[in-house]
Design a protein around this motif. Structure first.
Motif, PDB file in Angstrom:
ATOM      1  N   ALA A   1       5.723   4.434   1.390  1.00 43.00           N
ATOM      2  CA  ALA A   1       6.210   5.691   1.970  1.00 43.00           C
ATOM      3  C   ALA A   1       7.106   5.410   3.170  1.00 43.00           C
ATOM      4  O   ALA A   1       8.158   6.045   3.334  1.00 43.00           O
ATOM      5  N   ALA A   2       6.707   4.456   4.000  1.00 38.63           N
ATOM      6  CA  ALA A   2       7.522   4.108   5.164  1.00 38.63           C
ATOM      7  C   ALA A   2       8.856   3.503   4.735  1.00 38.63           C
ATOM      8  O   ALA A   2       9.896   3.784   5.335  1.00 38.63           O
ATOM      9  N   LEU A   3       8.838   2.683   3.702  1.00 37.49           N
ATOM     10  CA  LEU A   3      10.087   2.095   3.205  1.00 37.49           C
ATOM     11  C   LEU A   3      11.018   3.156   2.636  1.00 37.49           C
ATOM     12  O   LEU A   3      12.231   3.116   2.848  1.00 37.49           O
ATOM     13  N   LYS A   4      10.465   4.125   1.916  1.00 39.40           N
ATOM     14  CA  LYS A   4      11.289   5.210   1.368  1.00 39.40           C
ATOM     15  C   LYS A   4      11.879   6.056   2.492  1.00 39.40           C
ATOM     16  O   LYS A   4      13.053   6.418   2.450  1.00 39.40           O
ATOM     17  N   LYS A   5      11.071   6.346   3.511  1.00 38.72           N
ATOM     18  CA  LYS A   5      11.553   7.138   4.639  1.00 38.72           C
ATOM     19  C   LYS A   5      12.665   6.404   5.374  1.00 38.72           C
ATOM     20  O   LYS A   5      13.671   6.997   5.762  1.00 38.72           O
ATOM     21  N   GLN A   6      12.496   5.095   5.543  1.00 36.79           N
ATOM     22  CA  GLN A   6      13.514   4.301   6.229  1.00 36.79           C
ATOM     23  C   GLN A   6      14.815   4.275   5.441  1.00 36.79           C
ATOM     24  O   GLN A   6      15.894   4.417   6.002  1.00 36.79           O
TER      25      GLN A   6
ATOM     26  N   LEU B   1       0.842  -1.186   0.000  1.00 35.60           N
ATOM     27  CA  LEU B   1       0.000   0.000   0.000  1.00 35.60           C
ATOM     28  C   LEU B   1       0.883   1.244   0.000  1.00 35.60           C
ATOM     29  O   LEU B   1       2.081   1.180   0.252  1.00 35.60           O
ATOM     30  N   SER B   2       0.281   2.361  -0.267  1.00 35.06           N
ATOM     31  CA  SER B   2       1.054   3.602  -0.308  1.00 35.06           C
ATOM     32  C   SER B   2       1.706   3.890   1.038  1.00 35.06           C
ATOM     33  O   SER B   2       2.816   4.431   1.095  1.00 35.06           O
ATOM     34  N   ASP B   3       1.059   3.528   2.136  1.00 38.99           N
ATOM     35  CA  ASP B   3       1.644   3.734   3.460  1.00 38.99           C
ATOM     36  C   ASP B   3       2.926   2.927   3.611  1.00 38.99           C
ATOM     37  O   ASP B   3       3.916   3.396   4.169  1.00 38.99           O
ATOM     38  N   HIS B   4       2.889   1.694   3.115  1.00 38.16           N
ATOM     39  CA  HIS B   4       4.070   0.829   3.213  1.00 38.16           C
ATOM     40  C   HIS B   4       5.223   1.383   2.380  1.00 38.16           C
ATOM     41  O   HIS B   4       6.361   1.448   2.852  1.00 38.16           O
TER      42      HIS B   4
END
Length: 141
Positions: free
Chosen positions: A42-47, A37-40
């Motif tokens: 986005a979290a992976l990119k931030k990490q 999902l987009s949340d996942h």
């Protein structure tokens, strides 16, 4: 009663083996792609961005200086930035911890930003000054 008990263990095991050998087709990663999902993402990119940052080691401070700063920050309610003397497996320094000092214990443990850590593991600590007030009182002349 389970289906295995109903038809017998040997027959059930043969049926399961036949299903996976002849009837089941594993689509591999394609069946999981819909779960990103987009949340996942986005979290992976931030990490990955935070892992790409390099935090240089700050000067090693004396434990007496660190304790004095911690006590001052706790007494005055100031925010601190603390760099622990710990590294990632790749040899990079961990990101600094920023927050208010929540308390100190007799067993040399301090709480900063709701994280407990040994005072001896702190490499460098700095007080973050209070923000200067931008509002000035209007006083009559």
């Amino acid at each position: 009663m389970t289906y295995e008990e109903k038809i017998g263990t040997e027959r059930f095991d043969a049926m399961v083996a036949d299903f996976f050998a002849n009837r089941y087709f594993d689509r591999g990663m394609r069946k999981w792609q819909g779960y990103y999902l987009s949340d996942h993402t986005a979290a992976l990119k931030k990490q990955s961005k935070s892992e790409a940052l390099v935090y240089p080691p700050l000067p090693l401070q004396d434990q007496a200086v660190i304790r004095a700063i911690l006590l001052q920050a706790y007494a005055e309610g100031q925010t601190v930035t603390a760099q622990l003397n710990l590294q990632t497996p790749s040899g990079q320094m961990l990101p600094p911890i920023r927050g208010k000092v929540g308390g100190l214990t007799d067993s040399d443990v301090v709480n900063i930003a709701d994280q407990n850590m040994a005072i001896g593991s702190i490499r460098h600590i700095e007080l973050i000054p209070f923000a200067a007030s931008t509002h000035q009182k209007n006083t009559p002349d």
